[in-house]
Every structure is written in structure tokens, then in C-alpha cells.
Scaffold this active site. Structure first.
Site, short mmCIF file in Angstrom:
data_model
loop_
_atom_site.label_atom_id
_atom_site.label_comp_id
_atom_site.label_asym_id
_atom_site.label_seq_id
_atom_site.Cartn_x
_atom_site.Cartn_y
_atom_site.Cartn_z
N SER A 109 0.79 -1.23 0.00
CA SER A 109 0.00 0.00 0.00
C SER A 109 0.83 1.28 0.00
O SER A 109 1.61 1.53 -0.91
CB SER A 109 -0.96 -0.04 1.19
OG SER A 109 -1.98 0.92 1.05
N ASP A 164 -9.84 -6.79 -3.25
CA ASP A 164 -9.29 -5.44 -3.38
C ASP A 164 -9.48 -4.99 -4.82
O ASP A 164 -8.59 -5.09 -5.66
CB ASP A 164 -7.80 -5.45 -3.01
CG ASP A 164 -7.19 -4.05 -3.02
OD1 ASP A 164 -7.93 -3.08 -3.23
OD2 ASP A 164 -5.97 -3.94 -2.80
N HIS A 176 -7.81 -5.48 0.86
CA HIS A 176 -6.60 -4.70 0.58
C HIS A 176 -5.42 -5.16 1.42
O HIS A 176 -4.33 -5.39 0.90
CB HIS A 176 -6.89 -3.21 0.83
CG HIS A 176 -5.74 -2.32 0.50
ND1 HIS A 176 -5.14 -2.30 -0.75
CD2 HIS A 176 -5.06 -1.42 1.26
CE1 HIS A 176 -4.15 -1.42 -0.75
NE2 HIS A 176 -4.08 -0.88 0.46
#
Length: 249
Positions: A149, A200, A227
Site C-alpha cells: 500500500s 481489493d 486490501h
């Protein structure tokens, strides 16, 4: 009637035990034990500070009974915006990697965990320099870089500029993949495991569309994961990661 009552009770108890034994395997299949959700007894996680960076950066490193041997890898773990190096300790990833003989280090990026914020990472150039200093201070030689991320802001420019300094790259739905051209990705020769959860549908798919231009990539999709797929499916995540590291050795 009074004589048959104990016999009926005994028969009922036997039937209940038999039913429990029949249902037990199915229950285990539905809820398999997580793979290394906590550090095993033969490893410890120590905390330290890379004092040579400005400002100092906090890190965690697992040490186990098995010393790193030939072919074992250095692994540097970054983290997402809502997390820190503590995530990789709690998940058991640091201990798992150390148990396999790898050197595993997780850092707190500036402004997260125990690392103070700094303006030096406000630019792309500053973030690349930051990772350069981390590798030098911690003595990490051609590590495998794991980047979930938010940490893509650090990892991606480093990969594109210094991919030869990495033994491997594991992007987990990183941000910033749209900031670079197809030609830039195609010049990178670092072995890459593109990893994301099938739930995700935003960053995971976006990252795949851009990172698939890396010539030496493979893809691992974790079913039923979002995610932060490593939290949703830690067992599947660890198996995919260890499989990739095994191919690099």
C-alpha cells in the site's frame, strides 16, 4: 423403566461422542489453523534503532536458532498507512522468515510507529535516499523488498532507479503505480511477486495493470482477501511469500 434409563443415557452419550468425531474433520477443514500467527518459541524479535539515519528509524528483527546460511536472503518489510513494523511481528512473518534462515527486518517508516516524522521524505528523491541509508545502516545486502500500500511511495522509485540492488520485490497493492511509464517498468529486471487480495477491486487491480509490465513478474491472488490481504489470509500470504523466496535462492 427405571432399569432402562441408565442404559439409554449411556447410549445417548456414545452417540454424542460418535457424532462429535464425525464432525471434527469438517470443522477443521472449515477453520484451518493460521500459519505462524505468532512467533514460535525458538525465535525472538528484538527492537532497535538505525541511528545513522536522520532522524533515527525504529526497526524490528527476528532472530532464531537457525543461523542464516548459503542462499538465504535478506528481507526488508515496509508497511501500509495504518500499520507499522509491529504488524509483521504480530502476524508472525518476522519469526517465520527467521525460522527459514532468512534475515528479516521490518522498519517503521518516518512518522509511523516509533520513527519520528521528517521532511526529508517529502520528495521522491528523498524517499529513495531514505531507503539507501536504511540498507547501508542495517547492513542489508540485495534484500527482497516487501511493499504494501502506502509504502509504494518509497519502494517504487527505488525499484526503478536501483532494481539491481534488490534480490526480489513483493508489491502488495502499492500506491503510486500509475506515476510511471510502461517503458520504465520494462527496464527493471528484478524478480517480482505481484500479490493482492481478490476483494481489493481498487488498488489491487490498478497495481496489477501497471506492474504487469515488469518483465520478470509472477502474480499471486489471495481468494477472499481485501486490501490488507496478509491480515485476511496470513496462511496463504506466507505460503506465497515462502514459495517466491524459494525460487530466488
Amino acid at each position: 423403566m427405571s432399569r432402562s434409563r441408565p442404559a439409554l443415557l449411556a447410549l445417548g452419550a456414545l452417540l454424542a461422542c460418535a457424532l462429535a468425531l464425525l464432525l471434527l474433520p469438517a470443522a477443521l477443514r472449515r477453520h484451518p489453523p493460521a500459519l505462524h500467527r505468532g512467533p514460535p518459541a525458538n525465535s525472538t524479535v528484538r527492537r532497535g534503532t538505525a541511528a545513522g539515519t536522520d532522524p533515527a528509524v525504529a526497526y524490528r528483527e527476528a532472530t532464531g536458532l537457525r543461523a542464516p546460511g548459503p542462499g538465504r536472503l535478506d528481507v526488508l518489510l515496509l508497511h501500509g498507512q495504518a500499520f507499522s513494523s509491529a504488524t509483521w511481528e504480530a502476524l508472525g512473518t518476522l519469526a517465520l522468515l527467521a525460522g527459514e534462515g532468512h534475515r528479516a527486518v521490518a522498519i517503521d517508516l518516518p512518522g509511523y510507529g516509533d520513527s519520528p516524522p521528517t521532511g526529508t521524505v517529502a520528495t521522491q528523491q528523498g524517499r529513495v535516499a531514505f531507503l539507501e541509508h536504511i540498507l547501508e545502516e542495517l547492513g542489508l545486502r540485495r534484500p527482497v523488498l516487501i511493499s504494501p500500500s502506502m509504502s509504494g511511495r518509497f519502494a517504487l522509485p527505488f525499484l526503478l532507479l536501483h532494481g539491481d540492488r534488490l534480490a526480489g520485490f513483493v508489491p502488495i497493492a502499492p500506491v503510486g503505480t500509475r506515476d510511471y511509464a510502461v517503458g520504465q517498468y520494462r527496464r527493471v529486471q528484478t524478480p517480482t511477486l505481484i500479490l493482492y487480495g481478490d476483494r481489493d477491486t481498487h488498488l489491487g487491480h490498478q497495481a496489477l495493470q501497471n506492474l504487469r509490465h515488469l518483465p520478470r513478474h509472477r502474480v499471486a491472488v489471495l481468494p477472499g482477501a481485501g486490501h490488507a490481504c496478509y491480515l485476511d489470509k496470513p496462511g496463504d500470504f506466507h505460503r506465497a511469500l515462502l514459495g517466491f523466496l524459494g525460487q530466488l535462492q
